[in-house]
Design an enzyme around this catalytic site. Structure first.
Site, PDB file in Angstrom:
ATOM      1  N   SER A   2       9.363   0.126  -2.509  1.00 36.56           N
ATOM      2  CA  SER A   2       9.014   0.305  -1.110  1.00 36.56           C
ATOM      3  C   SER A   2       7.189   0.777  -1.252  1.00 36.56           C
ATOM      4  O   SER A   2       6.387   1.696  -1.232  1.00 36.56           O
ATOM      5  CB  SER A   2       9.348   1.607  -0.507  1.00 36.56           C
ATOM      6  OG  SER A   2      10.724   0.482  -0.011  1.00 36.56           O
TER       7      SER A   2
ATOM      8  N   GLU B 226      12.568   1.367 -11.093  1.00 38.03           N
ATOM      9  CA  GLU B 226      12.907   1.173  -9.943  1.00 38.03           C
ATOM     10  C   GLU B 226      13.636   1.456  -9.454  1.00 38.03           C
ATOM     11  O   GLU B 226      14.751   0.656  -9.289  1.00 38.03           O
ATOM     12  CB  GLU B 226      12.829  -0.754  -9.857  1.00 38.03           C
ATOM     13  CG  GLU B 226      11.504  -0.956 -10.120  1.00 38.03           C
ATOM     14  CD  GLU B 226      11.812  -3.208  -9.282  1.00 38.03           C
ATOM     15  OE1 GLU B 226      10.418  -2.808  -8.538  1.00 38.03           O
ATOM     16  OE2 GLU B 226      12.638  -3.530  -9.359  1.00 38.03           O
TER      17      GLU B 226
ATOM     18  N   HIS C 214      15.988  -7.239 -13.537  1.00 41.60           N
ATOM     19  CA  HIS C 214      15.887  -6.541 -11.817  1.00 41.60           C
ATOM     20  C   HIS C 214      17.118  -6.822 -11.407  1.00 41.60           C
ATOM     21  O   HIS C 214      18.651  -6.866 -11.748  1.00 41.60           O
ATOM     22  CB  HIS C 214      15.043  -7.825 -11.360  1.00 41.60           C
ATOM     23  CG  HIS C 214      15.111  -7.178  -9.583  1.00 41.60           C
ATOM     24  ND1 HIS C 214      15.365  -6.932  -8.895  1.00 41.60           N
ATOM     25  CD2 HIS C 214      12.893  -6.306  -9.432  1.00 41.60           C
ATOM     26  CE1 HIS C 214      14.529  -6.273  -8.038  1.00 41.60           C
ATOM     27  NE2 HIS C 214      13.859  -5.917  -8.007  1.00 41.60           N
TER      28      HIS C 214
ATOM     29  N   GLY D 130      13.148  -2.054  -1.350  1.00 44.77           N
ATOM     30  CA  GLY D 130      12.917  -2.592   0.265  1.00 44.77           C
ATOM     31  C   GLY D 130      13.882  -2.169   1.347  1.00 44.77           C
ATOM     32  O   GLY D 130      14.373  -2.275   2.196  1.00 44.77           O
TER      33      GLY D 130
ATOM     34  N   ASN E 227       6.350  -9.354  -7.485  1.00 44.16           N
ATOM     35  CA  ASN E 227       7.781  -9.903  -7.820  1.00 44.16           C
ATOM     36  C   ASN E 227       7.887 -10.464  -5.831  1.00 44.16           C
ATOM     37  O   ASN E 227       8.328 -10.008  -5.410  1.00 44.16           O
ATOM     38  CB  ASN E 227       8.498  -9.352  -7.942  1.00 44.16           C
ATOM     39  CG  ASN E 227      10.362  -9.556  -8.253  1.00 44.16           C
ATOM     40  OD1 ASN E 227       9.886 -11.093  -7.667  1.00 44.16           O
ATOM     41  ND2 ASN E 227      11.320  -8.758  -7.920  1.00 44.16           N
ATOM     42  N   TRP E 228       7.827 -11.937  -5.987  1.00 46.24           N
ATOM     43  CA  TRP E 228       8.227 -11.744  -4.451  1.00 46.24           C
ATOM     44  C   TRP E 228       9.070 -12.828  -4.538  1.00 46.24           C
ATOM     45  O   TRP E 228       9.640 -12.950  -3.191  1.00 46.24           O
ATOM     46  CB  TRP E 228       6.904 -13.591  -4.499  1.00 46.24           C
ATOM     47  CG  TRP E 228       5.480 -13.665  -4.845  1.00 46.24           C
ATOM     48  CD1 TRP E 228       4.569 -12.663  -5.296  1.00 46.24           C
ATOM     49  CD2 TRP E 228       5.093 -14.555  -5.107  1.00 46.24           C
ATOM     50  NE1 TRP E 228       3.308 -13.328  -4.909  1.00 46.24           N
ATOM     51  CE2 TRP E 228       3.691 -14.440  -5.098  1.00 46.24           C
ATOM     52  CE3 TRP E 228       4.459 -16.276  -4.507  1.00 46.24           C
ATOM     53  CZ2 TRP E 228       2.436 -15.876  -5.040  1.00 46.24           C
ATOM     54  CZ3 TRP E 228       3.898 -16.862  -4.568  1.00 46.24           C
ATOM     55  CH2 TRP E 228       2.600 -16.670  -5.084  1.00 46.24           C
ATOM     56  N   LYS E 229      10.163 -12.718  -5.591  1.00 41.21           N
ATOM     57  CA  LYS E 229      11.409 -12.480  -4.958  1.00 41.21           C
ATOM     58  C   LYS E 229      11.854 -14.384  -4.402  1.00 41.21           C
ATOM     59  O   LYS E 229      11.290 -14.952  -4.444  1.00 41.21           O
ATOM     60  CB  LYS E 229      11.956 -11.866  -4.172  1.00 41.21           C
ATOM     61  CG  LYS E 229      11.866 -10.049  -4.457  1.00 41.21           C
ATOM     62  CD  LYS E 229      12.669  -9.359  -4.094  1.00 41.21           C
ATOM     63  CE  LYS E 229      12.350  -7.526  -4.571  1.00 41.21           C
ATOM     64  NZ  LYS E 229      12.845  -6.672  -4.159  1.00 41.21           N
TER      65      LYS E 229
ATOM     66  N   GLY F  31       7.395  -5.341  -4.111  1.00 43.31           N
ATOM     67  CA  GLY F  31       7.979  -6.701  -3.826  1.00 43.31           C
ATOM     68  C   GLY F  31       7.331  -6.760  -2.264  1.00 43.31           C
ATOM     69  O   GLY F  31       6.884  -7.843  -2.061  1.00 43.31           O
ATOM     70  N   GLY F  32       7.695  -6.344  -1.010  1.00 44.11           N
ATOM     71  CA  GLY F  32       7.210  -7.013   0.146  1.00 44.11           C
ATOM     72  C   GLY F  32       5.868  -6.552   0.272  1.00 44.11           C
ATOM     73  O   GLY F  32       5.138  -7.749   0.554  1.00 44.11           O
TER      74      GLY F  32
END
Ligand code: 13P
Length: 251
Positions: A214, A168, A96, A174, A9-11, A235-236
């Site tokens: 994370s 999540e 989300h 994050g 998920n690149w957001k 994510g990150g």
């Protein structure tokens, strides 16, 4: 029986050039014997490009990060599920926690988004998860149950085959704080039990339940080795080709 899935998920990260470079690098380095279903969820504006780049690689597809709850019409700035399908998206991420918090998305609204997705043959990655306060108060089980049941339990067992659940915990997103493998497994098992109760053993056993929060190369192997954790929503770490690749190969 169920699929191992790693979704990035690149957001609201990566511009078009950076996004394309990332997909190119992941596809070029992907082992030929890759067995993981891999999903890129870029921003709408280059979703079509990413989907086309994945078209010739088996088990790699594109997802949108959201869709409108409306079919079409005067909703300036919104993107419909049918538009996503026409851009070759295969999945849409719904619910989300960032959308629930920043755009006040409720369980009832998400139910209508799921309907739009299904109308257009998109599979849904449905996110759920509790805040730290809810966990500390012991409210997390009831909260997750209501998120899932209020948005999804009107679906038939057949329709439910097109749902992937992503757990999540908000406190792990994050933050660098990952849920321990035991904490994640406990919730995944709880979710699977809800599915057994509602749809029976077979449907529950074939539903992929992903962990997000994370998740990174250093903890993915341990998380994914748990009985009820079938992959991750990343994510990150999905923004760096080598990290994302390493996570996809962590089963
Ligand atoms: P991080 O992996 O950056 O914690 O984000 C998780 C997430 O929200 C994926 O949807």
């Amino acid at each position: 029986m169920r699929k191992n899935i790693v979704a990035g998920n690149w957001k609201m990260n990566l511009n078009r050039v950076e996004g394309i470079a990332l997909v190119e690098e992941v596809l070029a380095k992907l082992p030929t014997d890759n067995n993981t279903h891999i999903i890129f969820a870029p921003a709408f504006v280059y979703l079509h490009k990413v989907a086309k780049m994945c078209a010739n690689t088996s088990k790699v597809v594109a997802a949108a990060q959201d869709c409108s709850s409306n079919e079409k019409g005067a909703f300036t700035g919104e993107v419909s599920a049918s538009m996503l399908a026409s851009c070759s998206a295969r999945y849409v991420v719904l619910g989300h926690s960032e959308r629930r918090a920043n755009f006040t998305e409720t369980n009832a609204l998400l139910k209508t988004k799921v309907a739009q997705a299904f109308e257009n043959d998109l599979k849904v990655i449905f996110c759920c998860g509790e805040s730290l306060a809810q966990r500390e108060n012991g409210d997390h089980f009831d909260w997750i149950k209501s998120q899932i049941s209020e948005s999804l339990f009107h679906l038939s067992a057949d329709e439910f085959k097109n749902i992937v659940i992503a757990y999540e915990p908000i406190w792990a997103i994050g933050t660098g704080v990952t849920a321990s493998t035991d904490q994640a497994q406990e919730i995944h098992a709880f979710i699977r039990d809800l599915l057994v109760e509602k749809y029976g053993e077979e449907a529950a056993e074939s539903t992929s339940i992903l962990y997000g929060g994370s998740c990174k190369p250093s903890n993915a192997k341990e998380l994914f080795s748990s009985q009820d954790i079938d992959g991750g929503l990343i994510g990150g770490a999905s923004l760096k080709a080598d990290d994302f690749l390493a996570i996809t190969q962590s089963f």
